[in-house]
Design a protein around this motif. Structure first.
Motif, PDB file in Angstrom:
ATOM      1  N   GLN A 129       0.820  -1.201   0.000  1.00  0.00           N
ATOM      2  CA  GLN A 129       0.000   0.000   0.000  1.00  0.00           C
ATOM      3  C   GLN A 129       0.860   1.259   0.000  1.00  0.00           C
ATOM      4  O   GLN A 129       0.482   2.280  -0.600  1.00  0.00           O
ATOM      5  CB  GLN A 129      -0.926  -0.010   1.235  1.00  0.00           C
ATOM      6  N   SER A 163       1.875   1.924  -3.496  1.00  0.00           N
ATOM      7  CA  SER A 163       0.756   2.476  -4.257  1.00  0.00           C
ATOM      8  C   SER A 163       0.600   3.966  -3.986  1.00  0.00           C
ATOM      9  O   SER A 163       0.292   4.755  -4.890  1.00  0.00           O
ATOM     10  CB  SER A 163      -0.542   1.742  -3.888  1.00  0.00           C
ATOM     11  N   VAL A 164       0.806   4.357  -2.724  1.00  0.00           N
ATOM     12  CA  VAL A 164       0.716   5.773  -2.362  1.00  0.00           C
ATOM     13  C   VAL A 164       1.790   6.577  -3.090  1.00  0.00           C
ATOM     14  O   VAL A 164       1.536   7.667  -3.633  1.00  0.00           O
ATOM     15  CB  VAL A 164       0.833   5.954  -0.839  1.00  0.00           C
ATOM     16  N   LYS A 165       3.032   6.032  -3.129  1.00  0.00           N
ATOM     17  CA  LYS A 165       4.139   6.735  -3.799  1.00  0.00           C
ATOM     18  C   LYS A 165       3.865   6.888  -5.296  1.00  0.00           C
ATOM     19  O   LYS A 165       4.107   7.941  -5.884  1.00  0.00           O
ATOM     20  CB  LYS A 165       5.444   5.966  -3.586  1.00  0.00           C
ATOM     21  N   GLU A 166       3.331   5.817  -5.877  1.00  0.00           N
ATOM     22  CA  GLU A 166       3.061   5.841  -7.307  1.00  0.00           C
ATOM     23  C   GLU A 166       1.923   6.795  -7.628  1.00  0.00           C
ATOM     24  O   GLU A 166       1.979   7.552  -8.596  1.00  0.00           O
ATOM     25  CB  GLU A 166       2.720   4.429  -7.786  1.00  0.00           C
ATOM     26  N   ARG A 167       0.887   6.780  -6.814  1.00  0.00           N
ATOM     27  CA  ARG A 167      -0.286   7.613  -7.084  1.00  0.00           C
ATOM     28  C   ARG A 167       0.017   9.092  -6.950  1.00  0.00           C
ATOM     29  O   ARG A 167      -0.487   9.920  -7.724  1.00  0.00           O
ATOM     30  CB  ARG A 167      -1.388   7.226  -6.105  1.00  0.00           C
ATOM     31  N   TYR A 168       0.847   9.423  -6.004  1.00  0.00           N
ATOM     32  CA  TYR A 168       1.149  10.835  -5.773  1.00  0.00           C
ATOM     33  C   TYR A 168       2.538  11.233  -6.265  1.00  0.00           C
ATOM     34  O   TYR A 168       3.008  12.329  -5.976  1.00  0.00           O
ATOM     35  CB  TYR A 168       1.007  11.161  -4.288  1.00  0.00           C
ATOM     36  N   ASP A 169       3.168  10.318  -6.998  1.00  0.00           N
ATOM     37  CA  ASP A 169       4.487  10.581  -7.587  1.00  0.00           C
ATOM     38  C   ASP A 169       5.490  11.039  -6.525  1.00  0.00           C
ATOM     39  O   ASP A 169       6.155  12.069  -6.661  1.00  0.00           O
ATOM     40  CB  ASP A 169       4.357  11.638  -8.703  1.00  0.00           C
TER      41      ASP A 169
END
Length: 293
Positions: free
Chosen positions: A91, A94-100
């Motif tokens: 998770q 996913s947070v890093k990827e979603r918010y770059d």
């Protein structure tokens, strides 16, 4: 051996990597009250601790403190919830990827999450270790008993000294009682005759009987006899071993009762003064006896 109810003992014991500290404090109490403040890993031994205390003490509030350090009593292990850890990183990615987001994940974030780690404690059922702990408690109990015996001896020495003073005062009252009784008899007779001197019809025999009855009510022979009996009983009880404090306290109450009766019956100033001295010593004896087991 007379024992005080106040005592203290402490000792530190070592076995392997375990350090065991045992401390016992005792104070006054009407009965035997046992309080155990021990580690959770020793709860199963509490009944055995109580049996040891009951062996060495009959009265008083007994507080047992035990602290134990080392791995002989319990084994600790660290458990990691790997499934939750995998889900956490998944998770987080996913947070890093979603918010770059850029940068590495600091280890402090992981260690701050108590849900990921758990310390498990498992008891080690070792009879030899348990016996070592019980022996340690018994050793400190013996130490406390010795301190109670030492203090008890000092207390009893003071009590018996005051008992000697009481006995001496009772003997003085016993020596004075006949003279005081006779003088009281004469005073009653003189006062009655003074009031009835103009009345020649008074029956002298009846008058003397009434005087004798009044004088008899002031007789303190029985109270003195009982006091001597109580004094002897006190000495015999004080020479006994075991829990004698409550017995001595009761005997002092009885001596107090007889002394009060003597004071109420006697109108003689000298006897009244001796009664005050006896009561003073009895009060101090009672205070001391409260600390005897």
């Amino acid at each position: 051996m007379v024992r005080s109810m106040t005592g203290y003992g402490s000792e530190t014991f070592h076995r392997g990597d375990m350090t065991l500290t045992v401390e016992i404090r005792t104070v006054n109490s009407r009965f035997l009250d046992f309080i155990a403040k021990i580690p959770r890993s020793l709860y199963e031994l509490e009944i055995e601790f109580k049996k040891i205390i009951q062996t060495y003490f009959e009265r008083g509030r007994v507080e047992l403190y035990i602290s134990a350090k080392g791995s002989l009593l319990e084994e600790r292990s660290l458990y990691v919830d790997w499934d939750l850890m995998d889900e956490f990183f998944k998770q987080l990615g996913s947070v890093k990827e979603r918010y770059d987001l850029k940068g590495d994940i600091p280890i402090s974030i992981i260690t701050a999450m108590d849900e990921l780690f758990q310390i498990k404690e498992e008891k080690r059922a070792d009879d030899a270790i348990h016996q070592f702990i019980l022996n340690s408690v018994e050793e400190v109990a013996k130490q406390v008993q010795r301190s109670r015996e030492t203090e008890g001896a000092f207390i009893m020495k003071d009590i018996l000294k005051r008992l000697e003073n009481v006995e001496a005062d009772v003997e003085r009252i016993d020596e004075m009682k006949e003279l005081v009784h006779s003088a009281y008899h004469e005073r009653i007779k003189e006062r009655i005759e003074a009031h009835l001197e103009d009345n020649s019809s008074v029956d002298q025999n009846h008058l003397l009987q009434e005087i004798a009855i009044l004088a008899e009510k002031s007789d303190i022979t029985e109270e003195i006899t009982r006091l001597f009996s109580h004094l002897e009983h006190f000495k015999q009880t004080a020479a006994q071993s075991g829990a004698i404090g409550r017995k001595l306290d009761f005997i002092i109450q009885e001596m107090h009762r007889e002394t009060n009766t003597i004071g109420a019956k006697s109108a003689d100033a000298s006897i009244s003064e001796l009664v005050v001295q006896i009561k003073s010593n009895l009060e101090k004896m009672k205070e001391q006896v409260q600390n005897i087991e």
